[in-house]
Design a protein around this motif. Structure first.
Motif, PDB file in Angstrom:
ATOM      1  N   THR A 220      77.767 -23.418  62.041  1.00  0.00           N
ATOM      2  CA  THR A 220      78.279 -24.782  61.888  1.00  0.00           C
ATOM      3  C   THR A 220      78.620 -24.988  60.419  1.00  0.00           C
ATOM      4  OG1 THR A 220      76.821 -25.568  63.657  1.00  0.00           O
ATOM      5  CG2 THR A 220      77.801 -27.230  62.216  1.00  0.00           C
ATOM      6  N   LEU A 221      79.885 -25.340  60.161  1.00  0.00           N
ATOM      7  CA  LEU A 221      80.319 -25.591  58.792  1.00  0.00           C
ATOM      8  C   LEU A 221      80.997 -26.962  58.745  1.00  0.00           C
ATOM      9  CD1 LEU A 221      81.948 -22.177  57.752  1.00  0.00           C
ATOM     10  CD2 LEU A 221      79.693 -23.034  57.096  1.00  0.00           C
ATOM     11  N   GLY A 222      80.644 -27.748  57.734  1.00  0.00           N
ATOM     12  CA  GLY A 222      81.324 -29.017  57.566  1.00  0.00           C
ATOM     13  C   GLY A 222      80.417 -30.213  57.682  1.00  0.00           C
ATOM     14  N   HIS A 223      80.913 -31.351  57.193  1.00  0.00           N
ATOM     15  CA  HIS A 223      80.167 -32.610  57.203  1.00  0.00           C
ATOM     16  C   HIS A 223      81.113 -33.710  57.698  1.00  0.00           C
ATOM     17  CE1 HIS A 223      77.918 -36.090  55.666  1.00  0.00           C
ATOM     18  NE2 HIS A 223      76.866 -35.289  55.674  1.00  0.00           N
ATOM     19  N   SER A 224      80.540 -34.729  58.305  1.00  0.00           N
ATOM     20  CA  SER A 224      81.363 -35.797  58.877  1.00  0.00           C
ATOM     21  C   SER A 224      82.222 -36.514  57.840  1.00  0.00           C
ATOM     22  CB  SER A 224      80.457 -36.815  59.595  1.00  0.00           C
ATOM     23  OG  SER A 224      79.512 -37.361  58.683  1.00  0.00           O
ATOM     24  N   ASN A 225      81.775 -36.540  56.579  1.00  0.00           N
ATOM     25  CA  ASN A 225      82.543 -37.266  55.556  1.00  0.00           C
ATOM     26  C   ASN A 225      83.682 -36.437  54.964  1.00  0.00           C
ATOM     27  OD1 ASN A 225      81.339 -35.480  53.808  1.00  0.00           O
ATOM     28  ND2 ASN A 225      80.322 -37.035  52.550  1.00  0.00           N
ATOM     29  N   TRP A 226      83.822 -35.167  55.390  1.00  0.00           N
ATOM     30  CA  TRP A 226      84.914 -34.351  54.865  1.00  0.00           C
ATOM     31  C   TRP A 226      86.280 -34.938  55.239  1.00  0.00           C
ATOM     32  CZ3 TRP A 226      83.816 -28.365  55.274  1.00  0.00           C
ATOM     33  CH2 TRP A 226      82.692 -28.063  54.496  1.00  0.00           C
ATOM     34  N   LEU A 227      86.372 -35.503  56.449  1.00  0.00           N
ATOM     35  CA  LEU A 227      87.649 -36.101  56.874  1.00  0.00           C
ATOM     36  C   LEU A 227      88.012 -37.290  56.005  1.00  0.00           C
ATOM     37  CD1 LEU A 227      87.300 -35.952  60.771  1.00  0.00           C
ATOM     38  CD2 LEU A 227      88.779 -34.557  59.311  1.00  0.00           C
ATOM     39  N   GLU A 228      86.994 -38.083  55.662  1.00  0.00           N
ATOM     40  CA  GLU A 228      87.230 -39.245  54.810  1.00  0.00           C
ATOM     41  C   GLU A 228      87.727 -38.824  53.431  1.00  0.00           C
ATOM     42  OE1 GLU A 228      83.600 -41.397  54.679  1.00  0.00           O
ATOM     43  OE2 GLU A 228      83.402 -41.530  56.869  1.00  0.00           O
ATOM     44  N   LYS A 229      87.221 -37.679  52.953  1.00  0.00           N
ATOM     45  CA  LYS A 229      87.600 -37.199  51.617  1.00  0.00           C
ATOM     46  C   LYS A 229      88.834 -36.314  51.662  1.00  0.00           C
ATOM     47  CE  LYS A 229      82.889 -37.340  49.732  1.00  0.00           C
ATOM     48  NZ  LYS A 229      81.829 -36.575  49.040  1.00  0.00           N
ATOM     49  N   GLY A 230      89.331 -36.060  52.871  1.00  0.00           N
ATOM     50  CA  GLY A 230      90.516 -35.232  52.983  1.00  0.00           C
ATOM     51  C   GLY A 230      90.265 -33.773  52.675  1.00  0.00           C
ATOM     52  N   PHE A 231      89.029 -33.334  52.912  1.00  0.00           N
ATOM     53  CA  PHE A 231      88.687 -31.939  52.604  1.00  0.00           C
ATOM     54  C   PHE A 231      88.599 -31.141  53.897  1.00  0.00           C
ATOM     55  CE2 PHE A 231      85.594 -28.512  52.092  1.00  0.00           C
ATOM     56  CZ  PHE A 231      86.131 -27.848  50.998  1.00  0.00           C
ATOM     57  N   GLY A 232      89.140 -29.955  53.885  1.00  0.00           N
ATOM     58  CA  GLY A 232      89.031 -29.072  55.045  1.00  0.00           C
ATOM     59  C   GLY A 232      89.150 -27.627  54.623  1.00  0.00           C
ATOM     60  N   LEU A 233      88.713 -26.725  55.485  1.00  0.00           N
ATOM     61  CA  LEU A 233      88.784 -25.296  55.214  1.00  0.00           C
ATOM     62  C   LEU A 233      90.106 -24.751  55.733  1.00  0.00           C
ATOM     63  CD1 LEU A 233      85.120 -24.471  56.245  1.00  0.00           C
ATOM     64  CD2 LEU A 233      86.024 -24.603  53.922  1.00  0.00           C
ATOM     65  N   SER A 234      90.714 -23.868  54.968  1.00  0.00           N
ATOM     66  CA  SER A 234      92.052 -23.369  55.292  1.00  0.00           C
ATOM     67  C   SER A 234      92.031 -22.445  56.495  1.00  0.00           C
ATOM     68  CB  SER A 234      92.632 -22.624  54.084  1.00  0.00           C
ATOM     69  OG  SER A 234      91.888 -21.431  53.851  1.00  0.00           O
ATOM     70  N   LEU A 235      93.203 -22.271  57.100  1.00  0.00           N
ATOM     71  CA  LEU A 235      93.327 -21.364  58.238  1.00  0.00           C
ATOM     72  C   LEU A 235      93.008 -19.927  57.831  1.00  0.00           C
ATOM     73  CD1 LEU A 235      94.147 -20.868  61.181  1.00  0.00           C
ATOM     74  CD2 LEU A 235      96.526 -20.669  60.406  1.00  0.00           C
ATOM     75  N   ASN A 236      93.462 -19.514  56.639  1.00  0.00           N
ATOM     76  CA  ASN A 236      93.172 -18.162  56.164  1.00  0.00           C
ATOM     77  C   ASN A 236      91.671 -17.922  56.036  1.00  0.00           C
ATOM     78  OD1 ASN A 236      95.787 -17.243  56.012  1.00  0.00           O
ATOM     79  ND2 ASN A 236      96.081 -17.856  53.873  1.00  0.00           N
ATOM     80  N   PHE A 237      90.944 -18.964  55.607  1.00  0.00           N
ATOM     81  CA  PHE A 237      89.491 -18.838  55.509  1.00  0.00           C
ATOM     82  C   PHE A 237      88.898 -18.495  56.869  1.00  0.00           C
ATOM     83  CE2 PHE A 237      85.489 -20.991  56.473  1.00  0.00           C
ATOM     84  CZ  PHE A 237      84.632 -20.369  55.594  1.00  0.00           C
ATOM     85  N   TRP A 238      89.303 -19.222  57.916  1.00  0.00           N
ATOM     86  CA  TRP A 238      88.740 -18.981  59.246  1.00  0.00           C
ATOM     87  C   TRP A 238      89.130 -17.611  59.780  1.00  0.00           C
ATOM     88  CZ3 TRP A 238      84.812 -21.556  60.715  1.00  0.00           C
ATOM     89  CH2 TRP A 238      84.645 -22.889  60.323  1.00  0.00           C
ATOM     90  N   ILE A 239      90.365 -17.217  59.533  1.00  0.00           N
ATOM     91  CA  ILE A 239      90.812 -15.900  60.016  1.00  0.00           C
ATOM     92  C   ILE A 239      89.996 -14.786  59.350  1.00  0.00           C
ATOM     93  CG2 ILE A 239      92.736 -14.273  60.019  1.00  0.00           C
ATOM     94  CD1 ILE A 239      94.608 -16.692  60.266  1.00  0.00           C
ATOM     95  N   GLU A 240      89.855 -14.862  58.026  1.00  0.00           N
ATOM     96  CA  GLU A 240      89.148 -13.818  57.278  1.00  0.00           C
ATOM     97  C   GLU A 240      87.654 -13.828  57.569  1.00  0.00           C
ATOM     98  OE1 GLU A 240      90.045 -14.071  53.150  1.00  0.00           O
ATOM     99  OE2 GLU A 240      92.212 -14.110  53.471  1.00  0.00           O
ATOM    100  N   THR A 241      87.086 -15.007  57.792  1.00  0.00           N
ATOM    101  CA  THR A 241      85.654 -15.121  58.029  1.00  0.00           C
ATOM    102  C   THR A 241      85.276 -14.678  59.441  1.00  0.00           C
ATOM    103  OG1 THR A 241      85.477 -16.948  56.455  1.00  0.00           O
ATOM    104  CG2 THR A 241      83.691 -16.696  58.024  1.00  0.00           C
ATOM    105  N   LEU A 242      85.989 -15.175  60.423  1.00  0.00           N
ATOM    106  CA  LEU A 242      85.655 -14.845  61.805  1.00  0.00           C
ATOM    107  C   LEU A 242      85.928 -13.387  62.123  1.00  0.00           C
ATOM    108  CD1 LEU A 242      86.983 -18.056  63.617  1.00  0.00           C
ATOM    109  CD2 LEU A 242      84.620 -17.474  63.002  1.00  0.00           C
ATOM    110  N   TYR A 243      86.765 -12.751  61.351  1.00  0.00           N
ATOM    111  CA  TYR A 243      87.046 -11.330  61.562  1.00  0.00           C
ATOM    112  C   TYR A 243      85.773 -10.489  61.435  1.00  0.00           C
ATOM    113  CZ  TYR A 243      88.744  -6.610  60.547  1.00  0.00           C
ATOM    114  OH  TYR A 243      88.943  -5.285  60.547  1.00  0.00           O
ATOM    115  N   HIS A 244      84.842 -10.941  60.586  1.00  0.00           N
ATOM    116  CA  HIS A 244      83.631 -10.142  60.318  1.00  0.00           C
ATOM    117  C   HIS A 244      82.523 -10.424  61.322  1.00  0.00           C
ATOM    118  CE1 HIS A 244      85.064  -8.551  56.473  1.00  0.00           C
ATOM    119  NE2 HIS A 244      85.587  -9.742  56.272  1.00  0.00           N
TER     120      HIS A 244
END
Length: 446
Positions: A421-445
């Protein structure tokens, strides 16, 4: 036309001695021994080079076949007579009868090699205590002694320890009879003492806690004390610490090491302590008052020279650590953690802001307000594989790429994660998110 060898090629025997030694140091011990038997030059080089001889360990294992044991010892005696020296020796016994049968031959061997041996281990067997003293007197220069799984017959006679191990600095007793300490009652200059009892021996502690206290306190040079397997409550029921002359660097202990009334006084004396490991240190039978336990932890974790902390406790009350939120120790660089509570884990990371290495033994880690850069120094250790990871910081790094890099590197080091589980409910309010490349590279492992 004369064939010339390439300039990088040299015959081994034509090399300078210091180069020969360097090459031999990178060989396994079997190869080094084979080389030492090829010629008088390499034989002399091996015997006169401490960096080579200190790796040589002689293991004498006694079997129940007396004739086989005699043959082995005779071969060893022949090798030793040619000048071979040993830095370490390990004796493994099958039975006292086997040892008695070959005792004259064994003593002859031990006296020949005794002056070179720095580390000695006696493993298994049931003995008369004076026979052990007789063996130990063969080793005048031994600095480290390991006694593992040794049993002795309880005979009420005076033990002769004269001229026994005059240079001993380290005494490690592991699952051996506590009465063996009778051999060392006159020793006062140990730098390291390890005393591990089996559960059965601890329940029938024949040597007695008072004698053990006296033995510890009269050491003048003690730096490392490991007494983490005491299964019976507890040492130092009286405050005797005015007679404590040593300055410990390292302490490894469990809940039964200290009597509750004097634990704080003991730790207040340890102002030079650099390493501490606590195993199951909290127990309601010892610390009836939680505030007493909390005060003790504050004293321990606030020690001024503390550099390494290990805490291994599966039964701790999380409330006991609430008060530690105000503790900050900037000298601690290394943390080992083995507990079920991620809440306490977070608090300890917060307590030691200058940590450089963190090793945890948990299947589940849930973190909230731990800075992302701390993930780069966190590693699962032992046989533990992290299976569930939750990271929900409310305040993320201003540098989004750096934040992603820390998280990704942590995940790629722990590829057995099944639930994340990654992330916090207030990330949307702050406009912060993890990039698609991050998820692709991370989930690959994963």
């Amino acid at each position: 036309m004369r064939n010339s060898a390439p300039p990088q090629f040299h015959h081994f025997m034509e090399l300078p001695e210091h180069i020969q030694v360097k090459i031999m140091r990178n060989c396994d011990m079997k190869t080094v021994l084979s080389l030492s038997e090829t010629c008088s030059h390499l034989h002399r080089l091996f015997l006169t080079t401490p960096n080579l001889t200190k790796r040589l360990k002689l293991v004498i294992k006694f079997t129940r076949d007396n004739n086989e044991t005699v043959n082995k010892l005779s071969t060893m005696l022949a090798n030793i007579s040619m000048g071979r020296k040993y830095n370490r020796v390990k004796l493994i016994y099958a039975s006292e009868a086997a040892v008695s049968y070959v005792k004259p031959l064994l003593l002859k061997i031990l006296k020949l090699i005794g002056n070179s041996v720095k580390e000695l281990e006696l493993n298994s067997g049931n003995f008369v205590i004076n026979d052990i003293a007789l063996l130990l007197r063969c080793f005048n220069h031994t600095e480290k002694l390991i006694l593992s799984n040794l049993q002795i017959e309880e005979i009420n006679e005076k033990v002769d320890t004269t001229e026994m191990l005059p240079n001993l600095k380290e005494l490690l007793m592991q699952d051996s009879k506590s009465s063996l300490l009778k051999l060392f009652e006159s020793f006062t200059n140990l730098a390291r003492f390890k005393f591990h009892l089996s559960a059965r021996e601890s329940e029938n502690f024949l040597y007695g806690p008072e004698k053990l206290e006296t033995f510890i306190l009269k050491q003048k040079e003690l730096k490392i004390l490991d007494i983490s397997r005491m299964h019976k409550n507890g040492l130092f029921s009286e405050d005797k610490f005015d007679h404590m002359n040593f300055k410990l660097d390292s302490l490894i202990a469990n809940k039964f090491f200290l009597h509750k009334n004097n634990a704080s006084n003991f730790f207040k004396k340890l102002t030079h302590l650099k390493l501490i490991k606590l195993y199951d240190f909290h127990d309601a039978r010892i610390f009836l008052d939680d505030s007493h336990y909390s005060k003790l932890l504050r004293i321990i974790f606030s020690l001024p020279k503390l550099e390494s902390v290990g805490i291994f406790n599966r039964t701790i009350n999380i409330d006991d650590f609430d008060f530690l939120s105000s503790v900050r120790n900037h000298s601690v660089k290394f943390l080992e953690y083995d507990m079920w509570s991620s809440i306490v884990f977070e608090k300890m990371i917060e307590m030691f802001p200058k940590l450089e290495k963190i090793f945890f033994r948990c299947f589940t880690v849930k973190l909230r307000e731990v800075p992302a850069e701390k993930l780069s120094i966190m590693h699962a250790s032992g046989s533990y594989n992290l299976e569930e990871f939750s990271y929900q910081p409310s305040n993320v790094s201003k540098n989004e790429k750096l934040f992603e890099e820390h998280v990704k590197n942590f995940v790629t080091r722990h590829t057995k994660i099944r639930h994340m589980t990654l992330g916090h409910s207030n990330w949307l309010e702050k406009g912060f998110g993890l990039s698609l490349n991050f998820w692709i590279e991370t989930l690959y492992h994963l």
